[in-house]
Motif scaffolding. Structure first.
Motif, mmCIF file in Angstrom:
data_model
loop_
_atom_site.group_PDB
_atom_site.id
_atom_site.type_symbol
_atom_site.label_atom_id
_atom_site.label_comp_id
_atom_site.label_asym_id
_atom_site.label_seq_id
_atom_site.Cartn_x
_atom_site.Cartn_y
_atom_site.Cartn_z
ATOM 1 N N ALA A 1 -6.858 7.139 -3.986
ATOM 2 C CA ALA A 1 -7.182 7.538 -5.358
ATOM 3 C C ALA A 1 -8.600 7.144 -5.731
ATOM 4 O O ALA A 1 -8.869 6.602 -6.795
ATOM 5 N N GLY A 2 -9.539 7.393 -4.822
ATOM 6 C CA GLY A 2 -10.958 7.257 -5.159
ATOM 7 C C GLY A 2 -11.431 8.556 -5.783
ATOM 8 O O GLY A 2 -10.617 9.441 -6.103
ATOM 9 N N GLU B 1 -1.857 5.350 -3.250
ATOM 10 C CA GLU B 1 -3.056 4.506 -3.213
ATOM 11 C C GLU B 1 -2.672 3.092 -2.743
ATOM 12 O O GLU B 1 -1.781 2.470 -3.316
ATOM 13 N N ALA B 2 -3.395 2.610 -1.742
ATOM 14 C CA ALA B 2 -3.072 1.319 -1.133
ATOM 15 C C ALA B 2 -3.339 0.127 -2.063
ATOM 16 O O ALA B 2 -2.588 -0.843 -2.081
ATOM 17 N N SER B 3 -4.420 0.200 -2.818
ATOM 18 C CA SER B 3 -4.792 -0.953 -3.645
ATOM 19 C C SER B 3 -4.075 -0.901 -4.992
ATOM 20 O O SER B 3 -3.280 0.001 -5.246
ATOM 21 N N ASP B 4 -4.385 -1.848 -5.867
ATOM 22 C CA ASP B 4 -3.660 -1.902 -7.139
ATOM 23 C C ASP B 4 -4.354 -1.139 -8.269
ATOM 24 O O ASP B 4 -4.007 -1.290 -9.430
ATOM 25 N N SER B 5 -5.374 -0.328 -7.909
ATOM 26 C CA SER B 5 -6.047 0.442 -8.972
ATOM 27 C C SER B 5 -6.638 1.731 -8.416
ATOM 28 O O SER B 5 -6.794 1.871 -7.196
ATOM 29 N N VAL B 6 -6.979 2.650 -9.299
ATOM 30 C CA VAL B 6 -7.688 3.852 -8.868
ATOM 31 C C VAL B 6 -9.187 3.532 -8.825
ATOM 32 O O VAL B 6 -9.619 2.522 -9.359
ATOM 33 N N GLY B 7 -9.950 4.383 -8.155
ATOM 34 C CA GLY B 7 -11.402 4.197 -8.141
ATOM 35 C C GLY B 7 -11.968 3.942 -6.761
ATOM 36 O O GLY B 7 -13.076 4.349 -6.476
ATOM 37 N N GLY B 8 -11.211 3.242 -5.900
ATOM 38 C CA GLY B 8 -11.709 2.957 -4.557
ATOM 39 C C GLY B 8 -13.025 2.205 -4.601
ATOM 40 O O GLY B 8 -13.091 1.101 -5.164
ATOM 41 N N LEU C 1 0.582 3.243 -6.912
ATOM 42 C CA LEU C 1 -0.370 2.209 -6.485
ATOM 43 C C LEU C 1 0.327 1.267 -5.498
ATOM 44 O O LEU C 1 1.546 1.336 -5.326
ATOM 45 N N ASN C 2 -0.431 0.382 -4.892
ATOM 46 C CA ASN C 2 0.114 -0.600 -3.931
ATOM 47 C C ASN C 2 0.985 0.062 -2.863
ATOM 48 O O ASN C 2 1.988 -0.492 -2.445
ATOM 49 N N THR C 3 0.591 1.248 -2.459
ATOM 50 C CA THR C 3 1.368 2.005 -1.480
ATOM 51 C C THR C 3 0.477 2.338 -0.287
ATOM 52 O O THR C 3 -0.394 3.202 -0.371
ATOM 53 N N VAL C 4 0.705 1.613 0.801
ATOM 54 C CA VAL C 4 -0.180 1.709 1.964
ATOM 55 C C VAL C 4 0.391 2.688 2.983
ATOM 56 O O VAL C 4 1.456 2.447 3.551
ATOM 57 N N VAL C 5 -0.309 3.769 3.217
ATOM 58 C CA VAL C 5 0.132 4.746 4.212
ATOM 59 C C VAL C 5 -0.176 4.207 5.611
ATOM 60 O O VAL C 5 -1.283 3.744 5.881
ATOM 61 N N ARG C 6 0.839 4.221 6.509
ATOM 62 C CA ARG C 6 0.651 3.701 7.860
ATOM 63 C C ARG C 6 0.848 4.758 8.944
ATOM 64 O O ARG C 6 0.423 4.580 10.063
ATOM 65 N N GLU C 7 1.533 5.861 8.596
ATOM 66 C CA GLU C 7 1.803 6.846 9.643
ATOM 67 C C GLU C 7 1.897 8.248 9.066
ATOM 68 O O GLU C 7 2.510 8.453 8.020
#
Ligand code: FAD
Length: 451
Positions: free
Chosen positions: A12-13, A35-42, A213-219
């Motif tokens: 979500a950058g 989005e892996a981190s806890d916020s948008v913007g990257g 948010l806080n959702t890390v794609v691994r595959e």
């Protein structure tokens, strides 16, 4: 499955959000943004520091005042973002040596001119060696920077400017002016304003459940029919298409696996793209001790180690009375500082400042050291294509693989490395996906596979 949607956007950058906006505008609202981190913007990220909002990532809107409008400048105008004109071309006249003396402007100007000439010469040599059958036919370079002032100027020329050496599309298309974002809401306010048009927002927050948010794609497992996305927390999502907006550094890292593997032309191109690390270290002081007049916003420290706390900026133009200095490190120095304690970095920075301004200056009360290189969702600051990179290289980095589309700053032919590069890349990718969807639909007898 109930988890199936039309398009999953990973990241979500600015590029992910602009791609999502294009889809939504074209009626594809059945999307999911992970989005892996806890916020948008990257890489657009503000941080509260010393009572103001500082930008850890992108800080400038680069390329303003030319024949074409910079789309990010237009977004900034529409959202009323506060900005401040900024000109670092004067930095070369504020070069301090270790004893705190400023180099006379004649010396600095001449050294700068020589550095530009030798950079142009080097470009030609590089170009020749690409064309030459035998590398020994290529003439050897005459000048290698050696003294502290030569090293300092080499650093600002190569790690910041280059515009005097080769045409940079951002300046050619959009103009040569640069504006520092100086808004308490942060540069990221632009993303919020974009998101507002198609996601549910309230009170300055995006509350839409299509953003996770806080959702890390691994595959990413892909086939002719769609893509299955697996995340670190064990969830599985399915989509007709995926738009992957993670940085070039993340693509080079093992974070995301592809099943089947990406083709060789893709992985080779990804591997070849250089990752630049760029670190802005913020220091807060109880009072000012640096000059603040016109053309004093930037200053340079000349040291025998290239890039050692070279490039400094005060924040008084943007935030008068903030008493904050910013020093920029790149690549090797960035990595070195990321791996040591902030206390050690503070000690080094204070020693440099005492060399420039004398032993009596006050100690900084706070330090902030962003770690873009060690952040596994970034793995660096931005892409840096070799100047004579084959245009096929960015083509290959950008080209979709089956139903996976690639976007982000690093997929922009003309503006890689910039916020507007990410923004325009997102639009491009969104449009390319809509185009492919149309073709897929025609193949499937007009039965839309989106929605
Ligand atoms: P990103 O913003 O990186 O977005 C990608 C997103 O993907 C991130 O939010 C990331 O968390 C997420 N992600 C990564 N892995 C996963 C995963 N596995 N699963 C889910 N999500 C994931 N540009 C300018 O124009 N002007 C400047 O002054 C400027 N200065 C800069 C200074 C610094 C220190 C840095 C770091 C960058 C700077 N840039 C500047 C460049 C600019 O910030 C970037 O080009 C732009 O923001 C990139 O946007 P993007 O959408 O391509 O990538």
């Amino acid at each position: 499955s109930s988890n199936r949607c039309s398009v999953i956007i990973v990241g979500a950058g600015i590029s992910g959000i602009s791609a999502a906006k294009v889809l939504a505008q074209n009626g594809v609202e059945d999307i999911l943004i992970l989005e892996a981190s806890d916020s948008v913007g990257g890489r657009i990220k503000k941080h509260n520091f010393g009572n103001i909002s500082v930008e850890l990532g992108a800080g400038w809107i680069a390329g303003v005042g030319g024949k074409e409008p910079n789309p990010v400048w237009e977004l900034a105008a529409q959202s009323g973002l506060r900005t401040c004109f900024s000109d670092y071309s004067n930095a070369r006249y504020n070069i301090y040596d270790r004893s705190g003396e400023i180099f006379p402007s004649g010396v600095a100007g001449d050294t700068y001119k020589k550095a530009v000439e030798s950079a142009i010469e080097k470009l030609r040599t590089d170009q020749d060696s690409l064309l030459a059958a035998d590398v020994s036919d290529v003439p050897k370079l005459s000048t290698i920077p050696k003294t502290p002032i030569e090293l300092a100027i080499d650093f600002i020329l190569h790690d910041f400017e280059m515009a005097e050496v080769e045409p940079i599309s951002t300046y050619v298309d959009f103009g040569e002016r640069e504006f520092l974002v100086a808004d308490e809401r942060g540069y990221e306010y632009l993303l919020y304003k974009m998101a507002e048009e198609f996601l549910f927002t309230s009170d300055g927050k995006i509350l839409d459940n299509r953003l996770k948010l806080n959702t890390v794609v691994r595959e990413l497992q892909h086939s002719r029919d769609g893509v299955t996305v697996r995340t670190e927390d064990g969830c599985v999502y399915e989509a007709n298409y995926v738009i992957l907006s993670v940085s070039i550094g993340v693509l080079q890292s093992p974070l995301i696996s592809f099943i089947p593997h990406l083709p060789r032309w893709k992985t080779e191109a990804i591997k070849k793209c250089e990752v630049m690390v760029y670190t802005k270290i913020f220091l807060k002081f109880p009072k000012k001790f640096w000059p603040c007049g016109p053309e004093k916003e930037f200053f340079i420290y000349a040291h025998e180690q290239r890039g050692y706390y070279t490039f400094w900026q005060h924040m008084e133009n943007a935030y008068p009375g903030s008493n904050i200095l910013v020093v920029t490190l790149t690549n090797g120095e960035s990595k070195r500082v990321e791996s040591q304690s902030d206390q050690e970095t503070l000690r080094e920075a204070m020693e440099v400042l005492r060399n420039m301004f004398g032993p009596d200056i006050p100690e900084a009360s706070e330090i902030l050291v962003p770690r873009w290189w060690n952040n596994r969702f970034q793995c660096g600051s931005y892409s840096n294509y070799p100047i004579y990179a084959n245009p096929q290289m960015v083509e290959n980095i950008k080209a979709p693989v089956g139903r996976i589309f690639f976007t982000g700053e690093h997929t922009s032919e003309r503006f890689s490395g910039y916020v507007h590069g990410g923004y325009l890349a997102g639009i491009d990718t969104g449009e390319a996906l809509l185009e492919m969807e149309k073709l897929d639909r025609e193949k499937n007898n007009n039965k839309s596979i989106l929605s």
